[in-house]
Design a protein around this motif. Structure first.
Motif, short mmCIF file in Angstrom:
data_model
loop_
_atom_site.label_atom_id
_atom_site.label_comp_id
_atom_site.label_asym_id
_atom_site.label_seq_id
_atom_site.Cartn_x
_atom_site.Cartn_y
_atom_site.Cartn_z
N ASN A 49 1.04 -1.18 0.07
CA ASN A 49 0.02 -0.21 0.22
C ASN A 49 0.87 1.25 0.06
O ASN A 49 0.56 2.13 -0.96
N PHE A 50 1.95 1.30 0.69
CA PHE A 50 2.71 2.42 0.97
C PHE A 50 3.49 2.60 -0.44
O PHE A 50 3.57 3.50 -1.04
N LEU A 51 4.09 1.66 -1.16
CA LEU A 51 4.39 1.68 -2.41
C LEU A 51 3.88 2.21 -3.56
O LEU A 51 4.22 3.05 -4.27
N VAL A 52 2.47 1.75 -3.41
CA VAL A 52 1.69 2.12 -4.43
C VAL A 52 1.07 3.67 -4.26
O VAL A 52 1.08 4.38 -5.18
N GLU A 54 2.77 5.93 -2.67
CA GLU A 54 3.94 6.80 -2.99
C GLU A 54 4.42 6.79 -4.24
O GLU A 54 5.26 7.80 -4.68
N GLY A 55 3.98 6.06 -5.29
CA GLY A 55 4.03 6.07 -6.48
C GLY A 55 5.42 5.33 -6.93
O GLY A 55 6.01 5.51 -7.93
N TYR A 56 5.99 4.44 -6.04
CA TYR A 56 7.01 3.59 -6.13
C TYR A 56 6.76 2.56 -7.22
O TYR A 56 6.64 1.35 -6.89
N VAL A 57 6.52 2.71 -8.42
CA VAL A 57 6.08 1.66 -9.30
C VAL A 57 6.98 0.33 -9.39
O VAL A 57 6.55 -0.79 -9.48
N GLU A 58 8.46 0.63 -9.63
CA GLU A 58 9.47 -0.51 -9.71
C GLU A 58 9.49 -1.13 -8.60
O GLU A 58 9.59 -2.49 -8.69
N ALA A 59 9.64 -0.51 -7.39
CA ALA A 59 9.56 -1.18 -6.24
C ALA A 59 8.56 -2.09 -5.77
O ALA A 59 8.51 -3.10 -5.40
N ALA A 60 7.14 -1.52 -6.33
CA ALA A 60 5.94 -2.20 -6.03
C ALA A 60 5.77 -3.30 -6.91
O ALA A 60 5.55 -4.58 -6.43
N LYS A 62 8.66 -5.22 -7.95
CA LYS A 62 9.58 -6.30 -7.33
C LYS A 62 9.22 -6.75 -6.30
O LYS A 62 9.33 -8.12 -5.96
N PHE A 63 8.41 -5.84 -5.41
CA PHE A 63 7.96 -6.41 -4.08
C PHE A 63 6.78 -7.30 -4.30
O PHE A 63 6.81 -8.36 -3.70
N GLN A 64 6.07 -7.23 -5.33
CA GLN A 64 4.90 -8.04 -5.85
C GLN A 64 5.55 -9.54 -6.04
O GLN A 64 4.86 -10.50 -5.78
#
Length: 150
Positions: A49-52, A54-60, A62-64
């Motif tokens: 939820n935080f990554l999404v 705050e707009g951290y697409v690449e991190a989201a 990879k985390f997925q």
């Protein structure tokens, strides 16, 4: 019990302690924290939820892959959502409304409260820029008719 309710319960306990002005020691606090058990799935959802948000697409992305946690929205839309957010934050509400309409022309029609809040922000930006006459005219013509609904 979900992470949200655990946090709410903890905050309520803290508030109750503050109201009674009871002071607890660091050791008591650490014991209370160690007693709270948070499921890994809940923590992963919180991180996603935080990554999404705050707009951290690449991190989201990879985390997925690494955690198997599915986001609540399509990750491809995050960049567009962040462009809308940036336009609002920079005071360019008209651009934000255009971007929203480009993404989904029905959003503002089906969510009049969102449109009203964007119009309120537009009024605030006019006032900030010292355009008082234009702000008054805008408020009378655009906001006043929608005021009763919202």
């Amino acid at each position: 019990m979900s992470l949200f309710w655990i946090v709410i319960r903890q905050l309520a306990e803290i508030k109750a302690m503050a109201a009674s002005k009871k002071v607890i020691t660091r050791e008591e606090w650490e014991k209370k924290l160690s007693d709270v058990k948070i499921r890994k799935e809940d923590m992963n959802k919180l991180v996603m939820n935080f990554l999404v948000t705050e707009g951290y697409v690449e991190a989201a992305e990879k985390f997925q892959k690494e955690s198997g946690t599915e986001p609540d929205i399509d990750l491809a839309t995050i960049t567009d959502r962040m462009a809308v957010k940036k336009a609002v934050q920079s005071g360019n509400v008209e651009d934000a409304i255009e971007k929203v309409n480009d993404l989904n022309p029905e959003i503002l029609d089906t969510n009049p409260q969102l449109f009203f809040h964007l119009q309120q922000q537009r009024l605030i930006e006019l006032i900030r820029n010292g355009k008082v006459e234009e702000a008054l005219e805008f408020a009378q013509e655009e906001l006043a008719p929608r005021g009763e609904e919202n």
